[in-house]
Scaffold this motif. Structure first.
Motif, PDB file in Angstrom:
ATOM      1  N   GLY A   1       5.448  52.917 -22.767  1.00  0.00           N
ATOM      2  CA  GLY A   1       4.295  52.268 -23.383  1.00  0.00           C
ATOM      3  C   GLY A   1       3.824  51.029 -22.659  1.00  0.00           C
ATOM      4  N   THR A   2       4.532  50.612 -21.601  1.00  0.00           N
ATOM      5  CA  THR A   2       4.076  49.461 -20.817  1.00  0.00           C
ATOM      6  C   THR A   2       2.737  49.786 -20.170  1.00  0.00           C
ATOM      7  OG1 THR A   2       6.341  48.765 -20.348  1.00  0.00           O
ATOM      8  CG2 THR A   2       4.622  47.954 -18.863  1.00  0.00           C
ATOM      9  N   ARG A   3       1.814  48.853 -20.283  1.00  0.00           N
ATOM     10  CA  ARG A   3       0.466  49.101 -19.768  1.00  0.00           C
ATOM     11  C   ARG A   3       0.377  48.722 -18.296  1.00  0.00           C
ATOM     12  NH1 ARG A   3      -3.916  46.979 -23.678  1.00  0.00           N
ATOM     13  NH2 ARG A   3      -2.632  48.403 -24.936  1.00  0.00           N
ATOM     14  N   VAL A   4      -0.278  49.580 -17.528  1.00  0.00           N
ATOM     15  CA  VAL A   4      -0.445  49.394 -16.092  1.00  0.00           C
ATOM     16  C   VAL A   4      -1.933  49.287 -15.785  1.00  0.00           C
ATOM     17  CG1 VAL A   4      -0.075  50.399 -13.809  1.00  0.00           C
ATOM     18  CG2 VAL A   4       1.663  50.681 -15.598  1.00  0.00           C
ATOM     19  N   PHE A   5      -2.305  48.295 -15.016  1.00  0.00           N
ATOM     20  CA  PHE A   5      -3.689  48.127 -14.563  1.00  0.00           C
ATOM     21  C   PHE A   5      -3.856  48.949 -13.291  1.00  0.00           C
ATOM     22  CE2 PHE A   5      -7.142  46.168 -12.256  1.00  0.00           C
ATOM     23  CZ  PHE A   5      -8.052  45.780 -13.233  1.00  0.00           C
ATOM     24  N   ASN A   6      -4.528  50.098 -13.383  1.00  0.00           N
ATOM     25  CA  ASN A   6      -4.772  50.941 -12.206  1.00  0.00           C
ATOM     26  C   ASN A   6      -6.131  50.600 -11.636  1.00  0.00           C
ATOM     27  OD1 ASN A   6      -5.411  52.194 -14.819  1.00  0.00           O
ATOM     28  ND2 ASN A   6      -6.333  53.847 -13.617  1.00  0.00           N
ATOM     29  N   THR A   7      -6.201  50.331 -10.348  1.00  0.00           N
ATOM     30  CA  THR A   7      -7.424  49.812  -9.742  1.00  0.00           C
ATOM     31  C   THR A   7      -8.477  50.874  -9.464  1.00  0.00           C
ATOM     32  OG1 THR A   7      -6.404  49.957  -7.554  1.00  0.00           O
ATOM     33  CG2 THR A   7      -6.269  47.836  -8.697  1.00  0.00           C
ATOM     34  N   ASP A   8      -8.170  52.128  -9.702  1.00  0.00           N
ATOM     35  CA  ASP A   8      -9.163  53.209  -9.595  1.00  0.00           C
ATOM     36  C   ASP A   8      -9.016  54.081 -10.832  1.00  0.00           C
ATOM     37  OD1 ASP A   8     -11.114  53.439  -7.640  1.00  0.00           O
ATOM     38  OD2 ASP A   8      -9.672  54.018  -6.092  1.00  0.00           O
ATOM     39  N   TRP A   9     -10.136  54.324 -11.536  1.00  0.00           N
ATOM     40  CA  TRP A   9     -10.053  55.165 -12.727  1.00  0.00           C
ATOM     41  C   TRP A   9      -9.641  56.592 -12.373  1.00  0.00           C
ATOM     42  CZ3 TRP A   9     -13.028  59.517 -13.032  1.00  0.00           C
ATOM     43  CH2 TRP A   9     -14.130  59.601 -12.164  1.00  0.00           C
ATOM     44  N   ASP A  10     -10.018  57.064 -11.175  1.00  0.00           N
ATOM     45  CA  ASP A  10      -9.699  58.450 -10.839  1.00  0.00           C
ATOM     46  C   ASP A  10      -8.289  58.624 -10.270  1.00  0.00           C
ATOM     47  OD1 ASP A  10     -10.208  57.252  -8.423  1.00  0.00           O
ATOM     48  OD2 ASP A  10     -11.709  58.686  -7.745  1.00  0.00           O
ATOM     49  N   ASP A  11      -7.509  57.526 -10.216  1.00  0.00           N
ATOM     50  CA  ASP A  11      -6.081  57.661  -9.893  1.00  0.00           C
ATOM     51  C   ASP A  11      -5.271  58.080 -11.115  1.00  0.00           C
ATOM     52  OD1 ASP A  11      -6.403  56.959  -7.261  1.00  0.00           O
ATOM     53  OD2 ASP A  11      -5.919  54.842  -7.565  1.00  0.00           O
ATOM     54  N   PHE A  12      -5.862  57.965 -12.301  1.00  0.00           N
ATOM     55  CA  PHE A  12      -5.106  58.231 -13.527  1.00  0.00           C
ATOM     56  C   PHE A  12      -4.462  59.618 -13.572  1.00  0.00           C
ATOM     57  CE2 PHE A  12      -5.199  60.298 -17.697  1.00  0.00           C
ATOM     58  CZ  PHE A  12      -4.229  59.553 -18.362  1.00  0.00           C
ATOM     59  N   PRO A  13      -5.173  60.717 -13.234  1.00  0.00           N
ATOM     60  CA  PRO A  13      -4.543  62.034 -13.392  1.00  0.00           C
ATOM     61  C   PRO A  13      -3.232  62.181 -12.632  1.00  0.00           C
ATOM     62  CG  PRO A  13      -6.903  62.283 -13.130  1.00  0.00           C
ATOM     63  CD  PRO A  13      -6.590  60.842 -12.842  1.00  0.00           C
ATOM     64  N   MET A  14      -3.181  61.700 -11.385  1.00  0.00           N
ATOM     65  CA  MET A  14      -1.942  61.842 -10.629  1.00  0.00           C
ATOM     66  C   MET A  14      -0.866  60.898 -11.163  1.00  0.00           C
ATOM     67  SD  MET A  14      -1.191  61.771  -6.496  1.00  0.00           S
ATOM     68  CE  MET A  14      -2.407  63.022  -6.086  1.00  0.00           C
ATOM     69  N   LEU A  15      -1.264  59.706 -11.595  1.00  0.00           N
ATOM     70  CA  LEU A  15      -0.299  58.801 -12.217  1.00  0.00           C
ATOM     71  C   LEU A  15       0.277  59.425 -13.481  1.00  0.00           C
ATOM     72  CD1 LEU A  15      -2.248  55.429 -11.821  1.00  0.00           C
ATOM     73  CD2 LEU A  15      -0.208  56.122 -10.555  1.00  0.00           C
ATOM     74  N   PHE A  16      -0.582  60.006 -14.298  1.00  0.00           N
ATOM     75  CA  PHE A  16      -0.173  60.648 -15.541  1.00  0.00           C
ATOM     76  C   PHE A  16       0.729  61.844 -15.259  1.00  0.00           C
ATOM     77  CE2 PHE A  16      -1.259  63.855 -18.865  1.00  0.00           C
ATOM     78  CZ  PHE A  16      -0.739  63.196 -19.963  1.00  0.00           C
ATOM     79  N   TYR A  17       0.427  62.576 -14.195  1.00  0.00           N
ATOM     80  CA  TYR A  17       1.219  63.751 -13.817  1.00  0.00           C
ATOM     81  C   TYR A  17       2.663  63.354 -13.530  1.00  0.00           C
ATOM     82  CZ  TYR A  17       2.755  67.680 -10.857  1.00  0.00           C
ATOM     83  OH  TYR A  17       3.451  68.727 -10.298  1.00  0.00           O
TER      84      TYR A  17
END
Length: 478
Positions: free
Chosen positions: A372-388
C-alpha cells in the motif's frame, strides 16, 4: 498471428501488462471481485473503479496459469485469430467465390492492423463480435443480436460499435427498399442497456463510460493522451495499408447501387467499412477494424462481377492469356503485399521495449516497502509494467492520464510540472500533494533526475540501466 507474436519477448503495448496481471488477480480472488487499490488519486480509485474489460479479463483467465508473459502473448495470438476467422466465416457462410484467395488480404492487407492485433487487448475479440454481429444482423436473428450486444457490453467499452452496425443495416434497408427497419437496432440497444445494468460494477460502469465518452469524443483532448488516440500521418496510414486501400477503392469503383434491391449486403458493408475508415482517420486505434471490413466489403461487392466473368466465355486465346495474366498479377501482388505486411509487423514486435526493463526497480519496491506504500511514477504509461511486476504498491497516475486530470485538474498540472523538471524543489510537493515518499522514474527523465540530484532532497535507493528509485528525505529536520 503466432509467427508475428512470438518473434520477440515483449507483451505488445503497455496496457497488456495490466490486462494479464489483473486477469490473474481476478482468477485468484474468484468468485469475489478483487479491490483495485492501485490508483487512489484518480477516478479509478478503489471506490469508483469499474472494469470495462470485465469479460475480456475473464476470457484471459485460462492464460494466467504459468508464466504470465507467455500467456499474454498466446492469448493475443488466439483472440486475434478468432477475430479474423469470424470475418472469413462470413465469406464461407454466404458462399463467396474464391473465398480462400480472399483470406490472404483479409489477414494481411495492413501492417498497422496486424501490429495492433498482436496486442494483448480486447479488439481481437471485439472484431469477432462485429463479424458475428454482422451475420446475425443480416440474418435478422434478433434475439441473438441482443445477446451478443449484452456480451459486447461486458467485453469492451467500444460496445456502441455493434449498435452502429445495426443502425447501418437500417440505413441500408431504407436506401434499398424505402422502408424503416429498426428491429436489429432495437435488439442491440436492448442488449446494451441490459449489459450496462446487469453488471457486476453497476452503477460505477455508467460513470466510467460517460467519462470515456466525454474525454475521447472531444475534438481536443484535455491532456496529452496515449499516441493511439491521435491520427496517423496520411502517408503513414496509406503506406502501411496500401493493399487494403487498393482493394477498397477497386470495390468502390465496382459497386453497383442499382443491385441493392437484389442484394443488400454490399451496401451494408460499404456503410460500415466507410464508417470505420473515418474512425481510423480520427484515431489510429480504429485501424484495428477497418482493413478486414474493407476486404469483406470488396468480397461481397465483387461477387457479382466475378460471377459474370465466370459466365463469360473467352473464345480467343489472346483474351484467355490476358485474363490469366491479369489474375496472376493480382494474386502475386496481393501475396507480396501481404508477406511484406506480416514481415514488417514481425519486425515491429522484435523491436518492442524490453519487457524486463522495470522488473528490478519493481521488485526492489515490493521487497523494501510496506504493501500500500504510494509511489510517484514520473510517467503515467509506466503504470502497467509496474503493476505487472509489483501489485503491492499504489501509484500516482496510470492507465489513462485523464483519470488523474478528471479527479483533480490542478493536481494533474502539478504532476506534469514535476515530471518535466519545472519545479526546483519537488520533494515536499510530492509528499504533501501526492502522499508519496518513493519515486520511480525511467532514466530518460533527465530534467527531473537533474532537479532531484541538485535539490539534495532525494536519495537513490535503486538504479539500473533502465530505471531509478528515489526516496525522499524526511522534512522534519529541515
Amino acid at each position: 498471428m503466432a509467427f508475428i507474436q512470438f518473434s520477440g519477448p515483449a507483451i505488445l503495448d503497455n496496457d497488456g501488462y495490466y490486462h494479464i496481471r489483473w486477469a490473474a488477480m481476478l482468477r485468484e480472488s474468484a468468485p469475489r471481485l478483487p479491490a483495485f487499490t492501485h490508483l487512489p488519486l484518480t477516478t479509478v480509485n478503489e471506490r469508483d473503479y469499474a472494469d470495462h474489460h470485465f469479460l475480456f479479463h475473464v476470457l484471459l483467465m485460462p492464460f494466467t496459469y504459468g508464466d504470465l508473459r507467455t500467456g499474454a502473448k498466446l492469448a493475443a495470438a488466439v483472440f486475434s485469430s478468432i477475430g479474423l476467422a469470424s470475418l472469413f466465416a462470413l465469406l464461407v457462410g454466404y458462399r463467396i467465390p474464391y473465398r480462400w484467395l480472399w483470406l490472404a488480404p483479409l489477414v494481411a492487407s495492413s501492417e498497422p492492423f496486424l501490429y495492433r492485433m498482436a496486442m494483448t487487448r480486447a479488439p481481437g475479440l471485439a472484431l469477432a463480435m462485429l463479424g458475428g454481429g454482422s451475420y446475425l444482423i443480416l440474418k435478422r436473428k434478433l434475439l441473438l443480436v441482443g445477446l451478443l450486444s449484452f456480451a459486447f457490453t461486458w467485453l469492451y467499452s467500444l460496445f456502441p460499435l455493434i449498435l452502429a452496425f445495426a443502425l447501418a443495416h437500417a440505413v441500408a434497408v431504407y436506401l434499398a427498399e424505402r422502408r424503416v427497419d429498426l428491429w436489429a437496432a432495437a435488439a442491440s440497444l436492448s442488449g446494451i442497456v441490459l449489459g450496462l445494468v446487469i453488471n457486476p460494477y453497476f452503477p460505477r460502469n455508467l460513470v466510467l463510460f460517460v467519462e470515456h465518452l466525454r474525454m475521447k469524443v472531444a475534438a481536443d483532448y484535455s491532456v496529452p493522451v496515449g499516441v493511439e488516440w491521435y491520427p496517423y500521418d496520411t502517408w503513414v496510414i496509406l503506406q502501411g495499408s496500401v493493399a487494403a486501400f487498393l482493394i477498397f477503392f477497386v470495390a468502390l469503383a465496382a459497386f453497383d447501387y442499382r443491385s441493392r434491391l437484389r442484394d443488400i449486403k454490399p451496401l451494408f458493408f460499404l456503410i460500415v467499412s466507410s464508417m470505420l475508415l473515418l474512425m481510423a482517420f480520427k484515431s489510429r486505434r480504429f485501424i484495428e477494424y477497418w482493413p478486414p471490413f474493407a476486404v469483406t466489403f470488396a468480397a461481397f461487392t465483387l461477387r457479382g462481377r466475378i460471377d459474370r466473368l465466370k459466365r463469360t466465355r473467352l473464345l480467343h486465346a489472346r483474351d484467355q492469356v490476358i485474363a490469366a495474366a491479369a489474375a496472376s498479377l493480382i494474386v502475386v501482388g496481393l501475396s507480396v503485399a501481404g508477406a511484406m505486411s506480416i514481415l514488417q509487423a514481425r519486425h515491429d514486435v522484435q523491436t518492442e521495449a524490453d519487457p524486463f526493463a522495470y522488473r528490478g526497480a519493481s521488485e526492489w519496491l515490493a521487497s523494501n516497502t510496506e504493501p500500500g506504500t504510494r509511489v510517484f511514477n514520473t510517467d503515467w504509461d509506466d503504470f502497467p509494467m509496474l503493476f505487472y511486476y509489483n501489485s503491492r504498491n499504489e501509484y500516482v497516475a496510470g492507465l489513462d492520464p485523464t483519470y488523474l486530470y478528471d479527479s483533480d485538474p490542478e493536481l494533474w498540472k502539478l504532476y506534469a510540472r514535476i515530471t518535466l523538471g519545472e519545479e526546483p524543489s519537488p520533494a515536499r510537493l510530492i509528499t504533501d500533494g501526492f502522499g508519496a515518499r518513493y519515486v520511480f522514474t525511467d532514466n530518460e527523465h533527465g530534467a527531473f533526475l537533474k532537479i532531484a540530484e541538485e535539490s539534495g532532497e532525494f536519495e537513490t535507493v535503486y538504479s539500473d540501466v533502465h530505471a531509478t528509485v528515489l526516496r525522499i528525505r524526511a522534512h522534519e529536520r529541515r
